[in-house]
Design an enzyme around this catalytic site. Structure first.
Site, PDB file in Angstrom:
ATOM      1  N   ASP A  86       2.407  -2.753  -4.399  1.00 13.36           N
ATOM      2  CA  ASP A  86       2.368  -1.594  -3.510  1.00 13.36           C
ATOM      3  C   ASP A  86       3.698  -0.848  -3.540  1.00 13.36           C
ATOM      4  OD1 ASP A  86       1.194  -0.039  -1.179  1.00 13.36           O
ATOM      5  OD2 ASP A  86       2.924  -0.936  -0.204  1.00 13.36           O
TER       6      ASP A  86
ATOM      7  N   GLU B 241      -3.209  -3.201  -6.960  1.00  9.23           N
ATOM      8  CA  GLU B 241      -1.788  -3.324  -6.629  1.00  9.23           C
ATOM      9  C   GLU B 241      -1.227  -4.665  -7.087  1.00  9.23           C
ATOM     10  OE1 GLU B 241      -1.321  -0.402  -2.759  1.00  9.23           O
ATOM     11  OE2 GLU B 241      -1.795  -2.519  -2.409  1.00  9.23           O
TER      12      GLU B 241
END
Length: 232
Positions: free
Chosen positions: A48, A120
């Protein structure tokens, strides 16, 4: 599912295959196997951060005349659950995941949240195994169409719809309202300040030159807060 096929699709061969296997492992798999800390949540956290960095640099380069506010809004269109899930579907990521039987039976391989998190995690795994350049290459290759659409203004994120879906995802009936806190300025140039309430609880706040804009900003702040885990 053979993860070697996924490596061919993404164009990278992992030196440490444990990174890839962990990136593909949903928490439901560990619950059924009674193992700990072997799912993709930590890699998701790392991915992320690097996704934000890659997209931020790319938008800074592609939008040289835009303000910080515009860059932030454009990034939000790209770095969001729906965009990441759609990107994951392009490489059929769901079929490569290690997933518990219960979640699998419930359609987990097609859920936006699970696909976005796994994407992610893959980014995080690529960074650890191949460095920033490999993570960047993957992000830009996977999300080029989304980046182009966001930069050209073809994507509009309806934060109110998204936050409604998120708050309703727990299966509990919810009552979402947008409350006007105050109005400032003359009649021809008002600024509206509102906050979002769900089941009587105060969530995000926002302001704008129209009630609609203020409500969208309140919904966006609510999503940001939920993502950081500061509510619930």
């Amino acid at each position: 599912m053979n993860s070697l096929q996924l490596e061919k699709i993404i164009g990278y061969r992992f030196k440490n295959r444990e990174y890839l296997e962990r990136a593909l492992t949903h928490s439901s798999f560990n619950r059924e196997k009674n193992t700990k800390h072997k799912d993709n949540e930590r890699l998701e956290f790392l991915g992320d951060a690097f996704l934000d960095a890659v997209i931020s640099v790319e938008l800074f380069r592609r939008m040289p005349e835009e303000t910080e506010g515009k860059l932030t809004k454009t990034r939000a269109l790209i770095v969001c659950e729906k965009s990441l899930a759609n990107a994951a579907r392009k490489i059929d990521l769901g079929r490569f995941m290690n997933m518990g039987h219960g979640e699998d039976s419930a359609g987990g391989r097609a859920k936006d949240s699970i696909l976005a998190d796994c994407t992610e995690a893959i980014i995080g795994a690529l960074y650890l195994d191949g460095g920033y350049d490999e993570a960047r290459r993957f992000v830009l290759s996977l999300m080029e169409d989304t980046i182009c659409d966001a930069v050209s203004g073809k994507i509009f994120l309806d934060y109110k719809s998204v936050v409604q879906e998120v708050l309703q995802s727990g299966g509990v009936p919810v009552n979402i309202v947008y409350v006007i806190d105050r109005e400032e300025g003359p009649a021809h140039d008002k600024t509206f300040f509102v906050h979002l309430e769900c089941n009587g609880r105060h969530y995000g706040s926002g302001f704008g030159k129209s009630k609609k804009e203020a409500e969208q900003n309140a919904a966006r702040q609510t999503l940001d807060t939920l993502k950081r885990g500061e509510i619930f």
